[in-house]
Design a protein around this motif. Structure first.
Motif, PDB file in Angstrom:
ATOM      1  N   LEU A 121      42.669  36.272  51.009  1.00  0.00           N
ATOM      2  CA  LEU A 121      41.559  36.757  50.061  1.00  0.00           C
ATOM      3  C   LEU A 121      42.182  37.814  49.187  1.00  0.00           C
ATOM      4  O   LEU A 121      41.901  37.972  47.996  1.00  0.00           O
ATOM      5  CB  LEU A 121      40.414  37.360  50.814  1.00  0.00           C
ATOM      6  N   ASN A 122      43.258  38.529  49.763  1.00  0.00           N
ATOM      7  CA  ASN A 122      43.746  39.489  48.761  1.00  0.00           C
ATOM      8  C   ASN A 122      44.648  38.748  47.684  1.00  0.00           C
ATOM      9  O   ASN A 122      44.772  39.272  46.492  1.00  0.00           O
ATOM     10  CB  ASN A 122      45.095  40.399  49.731  1.00  0.00           C
ATOM     11  N   GLY A 123      45.281  37.575  47.911  1.00  0.00           N
ATOM     12  CA  GLY A 123      45.928  36.667  47.101  1.00  0.00           C
ATOM     13  C   GLY A 123      44.774  36.450  45.948  1.00  0.00           C
ATOM     14  O   GLY A 123      45.159  36.383  44.656  1.00  0.00           O
ATOM     15  N   VAL A 124      43.600  36.006  46.255  1.00  0.00           N
ATOM     16  CA  VAL A 124      42.559  35.813  45.377  1.00  0.00           C
ATOM     17  C   VAL A 124      42.175  36.833  44.532  1.00  0.00           C
ATOM     18  O   VAL A 124      42.044  36.649  43.469  1.00  0.00           O
ATOM     19  CB  VAL A 124      41.230  35.099  46.090  1.00  0.00           C
ATOM     20  N   GLN A 125      42.047  38.135  45.172  1.00  0.00           N
ATOM     21  CA  GLN A 125      41.806  39.231  44.369  1.00  0.00           C
ATOM     22  C   GLN A 125      42.786  39.594  43.334  1.00  0.00           C
ATOM     23  O   GLN A 125      42.405  39.991  42.207  1.00  0.00           O
ATOM     24  CB  GLN A 125      41.631  40.210  45.372  1.00  0.00           C
ATOM     25  N   ILE A 126      44.094  39.241  43.620  1.00  0.00           N
ATOM     26  CA  ILE A 126      45.129  39.665  42.642  1.00  0.00           C
ATOM     27  C   ILE A 126      45.172  38.284  41.484  1.00  0.00           C
ATOM     28  O   ILE A 126      45.103  38.876  40.348  1.00  0.00           O
ATOM     29  CB  ILE A 126      46.334  39.229  43.435  1.00  0.00           C
ATOM     30  N   ALA A 127      44.726  37.276  41.734  1.00  0.00           N
ATOM     31  CA  ALA A 127      44.262  36.162  40.866  1.00  0.00           C
ATOM     32  C   ALA A 127      43.360  36.756  40.031  1.00  0.00           C
ATOM     33  O   ALA A 127      43.307  36.338  38.810  1.00  0.00           O
ATOM     34  CB  ALA A 127      44.040  34.785  41.300  1.00  0.00           C
ATOM     35  N   MET A 128      42.323  37.440  40.541  1.00  0.00           N
ATOM     36  CA  MET A 128      41.062  37.663  39.907  1.00  0.00           C
ATOM     37  C   MET A 128      41.682  38.819  38.596  1.00  0.00           C
ATOM     38  O   MET A 128      41.211  38.713  37.445  1.00  0.00           O
ATOM     39  CB  MET A 128      39.937  38.289  40.798  1.00  0.00           C
ATOM     40  N   ILE A 129      42.391  39.643  39.092  1.00  0.00           N
ATOM     41  CA  ILE A 129      42.857  40.818  38.149  1.00  0.00           C
ATOM     42  C   ILE A 129      43.624  40.198  36.836  1.00  0.00           C
ATOM     43  O   ILE A 129      43.349  40.400  35.860  1.00  0.00           O
ATOM     44  CB  ILE A 129      43.540  41.718  38.948  1.00  0.00           C
ATOM     45  N   VAL A 130      44.490  39.254  37.508  1.00  0.00           N
ATOM     46  CA  VAL A 130      45.284  38.643  36.393  1.00  0.00           C
ATOM     47  C   VAL A 130      44.436  38.040  35.356  1.00  0.00           C
ATOM     48  O   VAL A 130      44.714  38.004  34.080  1.00  0.00           O
ATOM     49  CB  VAL A 130      46.409  37.621  37.206  1.00  0.00           C
TER      50      VAL A 130
END
Length: 235
Positions: free
Chosen positions: A75-84
């Protein structure tokens, strides 16, 4: 063993004639501790008969499992992708300019909350086993995590409205007023939809685990009652 003809007594047995030492039967050794998730759920059900306390204790156990830790990492990886993605396409959705802002803000605050949750989990695991259940983070950390959690929930609802309200926007003409970049829009769309799917699956797993634990407790209680009745009849 020979007898001394003069004394008429049997001589003392030598060390070499001593009987072999008695060894404890290995079958009577104490059984290994039952620390699986299923065993923990049974203990939690016995110690927390009230539904509210059981649900709280159940969530605490599940949150400490390796599977949950892996899921939080994903989920944290997905959140980083959201920011990018929100940053890359910040000005590429004139139809709804708040969608990229939603991705950036939601991803940033989710990572912030995950950091505090991970910090609390590490501090709790450092304590002795008997003190872990009673551990609570400092008051200021609890205030921050609850405030951020409330904000994430409210902002998630806003993201639902902004994303679903323009379903299937124009993704072919960047000069049009109703244009929204397909990568940006469909990432936000499936991110929100995937969240609902994960919540539904998690709820199903929780209900299944609770049902199994209840059945196991009922079965153990029935077996104990039957054994007690057999003992009374034997008397």
């Amino acid at each position: 063993m020979s007898v001394d003809p003069e004394k008429g007594e049997a001589p003392a047995t030598g060390a070499g004639d001593a009987p072999p030492p008695f060894e404890m039967d290995q079958n009577h050794a104490s059984p290994p501790s039952y620390t699986s998730l299923f065993g923990q759920l049974q203990n939690v059900k016995k110690e927390n008969p009230a539904p509210t306390s059981f649900a709280k204790a159940f969530y605490s156990i599940v949150a400490d499992t390796i599977g949950m830790t892996i899921m939080l990492g994903i989920l944290n990886g997905v959140q980083i992708a959201m920011i990018v993605i929100g940053s890359l396409y910040l000005d590429d959705c004139p139809r709804q300019r708040l969608i990229p802002i939603y991705l950036i803000v939601e991803g940033s605050f989710f990572i912030l909350k995950s950091i505090f949750d991970m910090k609390a989990r590490i501090q709790r695991n450092k304590l002795p086993a008997e003190e872990q259940e009673e551990y609570q983070p400092p008051l200021w950390e609890r205030i921050i995590t609850r405030t951020v959690g409330t904000f994430l929930f409210a902002f998630f609802i806003c993201g639902n409205v902004w994303t679903y309200s323009i379903y299937r926007p124009n993704s072919s003409d960047p000069s049009a007023a109703d244009y929204c970049h397909p990568t940006l829009y469909y990432f936000a769309f499936w991110n929100i939809t995937g969240t609902y799917i994960i919540i539904a699956l998690f709820q199903c797993c929780c209900l299944t685990a609770c049902f199994i634990a209840c059945c196991a407790c009922c079965g153990a209680a029935a077996a104990g009652k039957k054994k007690q009745e057999e003992e009374e009849e034997a008397k």
